[in-house]
Design a protein around this motif. Structure first.
Motif, PDB file in Angstrom:
ATOM      1  N   UNK A  80       0.763  -1.191  -0.011  1.00 31.00           N
ATOM      2  CA  UNK A  80       0.115  -0.020  -0.068  1.00 31.00           C
ATOM      3  C   UNK A  80       0.661   1.338  -0.142  1.00 31.00           C
ATOM      4  N   UNK A  81       2.168   1.120   0.360  1.00 24.23           N
ATOM      5  CA  UNK A  81       3.021   2.359   0.098  1.00 24.23           C
ATOM      6  C   UNK A  81       3.211   3.027  -1.260  1.00 24.23           C
ATOM      7  N   UNK A  96       5.701   0.417  10.889  1.00 24.02           N
ATOM      8  CA  UNK A  96       7.119   0.215  10.760  1.00 24.02           C
ATOM      9  C   UNK A  96       7.558  -0.573   9.384  1.00 24.02           C
ATOM     10  N   UNK A  97       6.347  -1.948   9.514  1.00 23.55           N
ATOM     11  CA  UNK A  97       6.749  -3.009   8.495  1.00 23.55           C
ATOM     12  C   UNK A  97       5.849  -2.829   7.235  1.00 23.55           C
ATOM     13  N   UNK A  98       4.639  -2.124   7.567  1.00 26.03           N
ATOM     14  CA  UNK A  98       3.685  -2.095   6.324  1.00 26.03           C
ATOM     15  C   UNK A  98       3.566  -1.052   5.802  1.00 26.03           C
ATOM     16  N   UNK A  99       4.312   0.141   6.350  1.00 26.42           N
ATOM     17  CA  UNK A  99       4.220   1.146   5.659  1.00 26.42           C
ATOM     18  C   UNK A  99       2.769   1.971   5.341  1.00 26.42           C
ATOM     19  N   UNK A 100       1.928   1.574   6.450  1.00 26.81           N
ATOM     20  CA  UNK A 100       0.466   1.921   6.492  1.00 26.81           C
ATOM     21  C   UNK A 100      -0.320   0.888   6.032  1.00 26.81           C
ATOM     22  N   UNK A 101      -1.371   0.672   6.365  1.00 26.26           N
ATOM     23  CA  UNK A 101      -2.695   0.002   5.558  1.00 26.26           C
ATOM     24  C   UNK A 101      -4.189   0.650   5.908  1.00 26.26           C
ATOM     25  N   UNK A 102      -4.675   0.973   4.744  1.00 24.81           N
ATOM     26  CA  UNK A 102      -5.767   1.828   4.798  1.00 24.81           C
ATOM     27  C   UNK A 102      -5.028   3.217   5.132  1.00 24.81           C
ATOM     28  N   UNK A 103      -3.908   3.422   4.821  1.00 27.68           N
ATOM     29  CA  UNK A 103      -3.164   4.724   5.114  1.00 27.68           C
ATOM     30  C   UNK A 103      -1.994   4.464   4.350  1.00 27.68           C
ATOM     31  N   UNK A 104      -1.795   5.025   3.311  1.00 34.92           N
ATOM     32  CA  UNK A 104      -0.711   5.031   2.385  1.00 34.92           C
ATOM     33  C   UNK A 104       0.392   5.823   2.841  1.00 34.92           C
ATOM     34  N   UNK A 105       1.538   5.337   3.476  1.00 39.79           N
ATOM     35  CA  UNK A 105       2.394   6.428   4.017  1.00 39.79           C
ATOM     36  C   UNK A 105       3.929   5.861   3.924  1.00 39.79           C
ATOM     37  N   UNK A 108      -1.573   7.721  18.436  1.00 42.75           N
ATOM     38  CA  UNK A 108      -2.114   6.688  19.307  1.00 42.75           C
ATOM     39  C   UNK A 108      -2.213   5.691  18.265  1.00 42.75           C
ATOM     40  N   UNK A 109      -1.303   4.591  18.022  1.00 41.00           N
ATOM     41  CA  UNK A 109      -1.855   3.406  17.170  1.00 41.00           C
ATOM     42  C   UNK A 109      -2.164   2.122  18.092  1.00 41.00           C
ATOM     43  N   UNK A 110      -3.213   1.721  17.396  1.00 43.98           N
ATOM     44  CA  UNK A 110      -3.884   0.288  17.855  1.00 43.98           C
ATOM     45  C   UNK A 110      -3.737  -0.854  16.738  1.00 43.98           C
ATOM     46  N   UNK A 111      -3.259  -1.839  17.077  1.00 37.99           N
ATOM     47  CA  UNK A 111      -3.473  -3.020  16.205  1.00 37.99           C
ATOM     48  C   UNK A 111      -2.983  -2.793  14.873  1.00 37.99           C
ATOM     49  N   UNK A 112      -1.669  -2.049  14.772  1.00 42.62           N
ATOM     50  CA  UNK A 112      -1.094  -1.695  13.520  1.00 42.62           C
ATOM     51  C   UNK A 112       0.252  -1.904  13.700  1.00 42.62           C
ATOM     52  N   UNK A 119      -0.410   0.716  21.245  1.00 44.63           N
ATOM     53  CA  UNK A 119      -1.300  -0.531  21.897  1.00 44.63           C
ATOM     54  C   UNK A 119      -1.245  -1.682  21.211  1.00 44.63           C
ATOM     55  N   UNK A 120      -0.555  -2.842  21.617  1.00 43.93           N
ATOM     56  CA  UNK A 120      -0.512  -4.121  20.861  1.00 43.93           C
ATOM     57  C   UNK A 120      -0.262  -5.157  21.744  1.00 43.93           C
ATOM     58  N   UNK A 121      -0.916  -6.359  21.599  1.00 44.09           N
ATOM     59  CA  UNK A 121      -0.625  -7.608  22.306  1.00 44.09           C
ATOM     60  C   UNK A 121       0.812  -8.167  22.147  1.00 44.09           C
ATOM     61  N   UNK A 122       1.452  -7.494  21.075  1.00 47.34           N
ATOM     62  CA  UNK A 122       2.998  -8.204  20.885  1.00 47.34           C
ATOM     63  C   UNK A 122       3.975  -6.897  20.877  1.00 47.34           C
ATOM     64  N   UNK A 123       5.128  -6.867  21.052  1.00 45.72           N
ATOM     65  CA  UNK A 123       6.007  -5.939  20.822  1.00 45.72           C
ATOM     66  C   UNK A 123       6.454  -5.802  19.588  1.00 45.72           C
ATOM     67  N   UNK A 124       5.855  -5.225  18.484  1.00 46.47           N
ATOM     68  CA  UNK A 124       5.907  -5.272  17.397  1.00 46.47           C
ATOM     69  C   UNK A 124       7.019  -4.310  16.952  1.00 46.47           C
ATOM     70  N   UNK A 125       7.538  -4.259  15.660  1.00 45.74           N
ATOM     71  CA  UNK A 125       8.568  -3.393  15.291  1.00 45.74           C
ATOM     72  C   UNK A 125       7.942  -1.944  15.560  1.00 45.74           C
ATOM     73  N   UNK A 126       6.910  -1.614  15.413  1.00 48.52           N
ATOM     74  CA  UNK A 126       6.322  -0.235  15.501  1.00 48.52           C
ATOM     75  C   UNK A 126       6.533   0.162  17.108  1.00 48.52           C
ATOM     76  N   UNK A 127       5.853  -0.993  18.154  1.00 41.63           N
ATOM     77  CA  UNK A 127       6.107  -0.928  19.427  1.00 41.63           C
ATOM     78  C   UNK A 127       7.333  -0.583  20.006  1.00 41.63           C
ATOM     79  N   UNK A 128       8.290  -1.120  19.038  1.00 42.43           N
ATOM     80  CA  UNK A 128       9.753  -1.195  19.653  1.00 42.43           C
ATOM     81  C   UNK A 128      10.366   0.228  19.801  1.00 42.43           C
ATOM     82  N   UNK A 129       9.794   1.319  18.551  1.00 42.37           N
ATOM     83  CA  UNK A 129      10.495   2.449  18.419  1.00 42.37           C
ATOM     84  C   UNK A 129       9.457   3.448  19.009  1.00 42.37           C
ATOM     85  N   UNK A 130       8.411   3.194  19.543  1.00 43.88           N
ATOM     86  CA  UNK A 130       7.364   4.047  20.108  1.00 43.88           C
ATOM     87  C   UNK A 130       7.853   4.703  21.484  1.00 43.88           C
TER      88      UNK A 130
END
Length: 569
Positions: free
Chosen positions: A18-19, A178-187, A171-175, A207-218
């Motif tokens: 989507x990027x 950092x990997x997708x470069x956006x989803x329903x958000x082209x960035x 505030x990012x939830x469930x996304x 906010x995420x159940x796992x420590x995603x790549x985005x969570x790691x830099x937040x």
């Protein structure tokens, strides 16, 4: 004497996520020598990820289909295009005649979103078939968001996206952008934009159940119990009302139902939902205060908030938070892209729209309502398996692999074996297409023109970009729009030998006359004739691109707005 062709530089929009990054390719002898990010691209500014760099490998993949396949005695054999379409003409019309349009289901996959020939001509095929059994990948990952924005803002694709380059707080939830470069958000280059946000003093909370790549830099990462996003969102909305933090600002005149929302969240205080979320109540209240207190902020939720029991409610609450904090349609907040072409929400008179309707029909077996003209993908198997009037007897799959990507793929695979006939338009023999009777190979992305219809409607900055084919298609291979149009002609009884260009001219002329109201007004008829004459040098998707650009929000309206854009073709 050397016959080595000179190396040329061409540019291309990446079709692999989507990027939509701009690529610069070196070409020699109809072969890709190298791929890099295009520094001068007006949207991605040279960013590239490993997906874009692998486009050459996709084109050269020895497993990619290049000739049609017909199943003979249980085995696929290569065939000519004429033979493949003749086989379809022999078998598809009798099924339609005997059982009706709903006996033929269609399924279209995510790659079509980057393939304008497939995306623009699929509706023509579905209409020709007369089927209501339409399935797509959207019901697997994003339909809750599209339903929520459709009901809230009046159009399925009116999705507000974070204005990340001017935001102070995200505030990012469930996304995991950092990997997708956006989803329903082209960035493109989310990493760089997030780094810039933090450099100017902004904050990112994940906010995420796992420590995603985005969570790691937040700046903050809060773990949440899977499936509990709805309770966190309700707790945040409750806090805004409870602590008198609601600030509608200029949105006030556009908002209805505020009291109903306040009443609806009354029983979902942070103290009550905290245990269900795995949060403490004070953290929920603090997040609400941060969001309300930021001058420019946005809430963004994606697949983790969609693919759960309360997906539509989560998707709605994300934008409720943006509204209640005054950050919807605000610079640095969650803003509505304004695509240059093909966006229904930019057509017609400002301030008016038809809104959306759901449930106009239901699936035959489970009674699932259609949304956006589609039925849930999980209903496809039972529609094939269950006898009775309207049973699915045939399937046309387009760039789709639901046996692999949808739930209970084994059941669907078994159901596909029960079909009387199946056609696939795909570049691979995969878990789904192996069940087909005829496979028609689509084009390599490098052999096809490119204009993103969908993703410009989700882009963090408005833009219009077009890519010509960068490699030559084999002479006997039709472009994808002609493949679908010939299938439509077969379904309508026009036959496989139809003059595809003439058929396309007729359909496009009908579109123009309907859009201008020409059928009921002589003056509008003259305008339609003038438009058709102005576009007579084009055909297929190129003609539709030019028409959409010129009638879009920035277009020249065929001379009515001399300073408007016109496609330089």
């Amino acid at each position: 004497m050397s016959t080595q062709a000179a190396e040329t530089t061409v540019h291309r929009i990446c079709p692999l996520c989507e990027a939509c990054c701009g690529l610069e390719l070196k070409i020699s002898n109809n072969e890709v020598i190298s791929i890099r990010g295009h520094e001068a691209d007006v949207f991605s500014h040279g960013y590239i990820c490993p997906k874009g760099a692998s486009l050459k490998d996709l084109h050269n993949d020895p497993d990619r289909l290049r000739k049609p396949l017909i199943k003979r005695n249980g085995k696929f054999v290569e065939a000519s295009w004429a033979e493949a379409f003749a086989e379809i003409e022999r078998r598809l019309p009798p099924l339609l005649s005997a059982h009706g349009g709903d006996a033929v289901a269609t399924v279209i996959g995510n790659p079509a979103a980057h393939k304008i020939g497939l995306l623009m001509y699929f509706p023509r095929l579905a209409k020709a078939l007369g089927t209501h059994n339409i399935f797509s990948a959207s019901t697997l990952d994003q339909m809750p968001k599209q339903l929520a924005v459709g009901l809230m803002f009046g159009n399925w694709l009116s999705v507000p996206v974070p204005d990340i380059e001017r935001a102070d707080f995200l505030l990012i939830l469930g996304a995991n952008p950092m990997v997708s470069n956006g989803s329903l958000w082209t960035v493109p280059d989310f990493r760089g934009k997030a780094k810039a946000l933090r450099a100017r003093g902004g904050r990112i909370v994940v906010v995420d159940p796992r420590r995603s790549e985005t969570a790691a830099v937040a700046d903050e990462h809060h773990f949440i119990r899977p499936g509990a996003d709805v309770f966190l969102l309700l707790g945040l909305v409750h806090t805004l009302f409870d602590e008198k933090l609601v600030r509608l600002g200029r949105l006030a005149e556009h908002v209805v139902g505020l009291g109903a929302v306040e009443a609806g969240v009354k029983d979902f205080s942070p103290e009550r939902v905290a245990a269900r979320c795995g949060f403490d109540a004070q953290t929920i209240r603090q997040l609400a205060r941060q969001l309300a207190g930021a001058e420019r902020a946005a809430v963004y939720g994606r697949i983790g908030t969609c693919t759960q029991e309360y997906g539509t409610l989560c998707s709605w609450l994300v934008d409720v938070l943006n509204v209640l904090t005054g950050h919807l349609d605000q610079e640095g907040g969650a803003m509505f892209p304004k695509a240059a072409a093909f966006a229904v929400n930019t057509l017609g008179q400002p301030g008016s729209g038809k809104g959306v309707t759901t449930g106009r029909r239901k699936s035959r077996v489970s009674g699932a309502p259609e949304i956006m003209g589609e039925l849930p993908m999980i209903c496809l198997a039972e529609e094939i398996e269950t006898p009775g009037a309207g049973q699915v007897k045939a399937l046309i799959s387009i760039a789709s692999n639901p046996v692999l990507s949808s739930p209970n793929g084994e059941r669907l695979a078994a159901a596909l074996d029960q079909l009387d006939f199946m056609v696939s338009v795909d570049i691979y023999l995969n878990e789904t297409t192996r069940h087909a009777d005829v496979i028609l190979p689509g084009s390599s992305p490098l052999e096809d023109l490119h204009y993103d219809i969908v993703f410009q409607q989700f882009s963090h900055r408005n833009h219009a970009r077009y890519s010509e084919p960068v490699l030559a298609r084999e002479a006997d291979t039709p472009p994808e729009w002609q493949i679908l149009l010939r299938l439509a002609a077969i379904a309508q009884g026009k036959g496989a030998q139809v003059d595809v260009d003439k058929f396309d001219d007729e359909l496009f002329a009908g579109d123009v006359r309907r859009s201008t109201g020409a059928q009921a007004d002589s003056q509008a008829g003259s305008q339609a004739d003038a438009v058709l004459a102005a576009l007579s040098h084009l055909s297929g998707p190129e003609r539709q691109i030019d028409f959409a650009l010129r009638t879009g929000p920035y277009g020249d309206r065929f001379g009515q707005k001399p300073d408007g854009i016109i496609w330089p073709r």
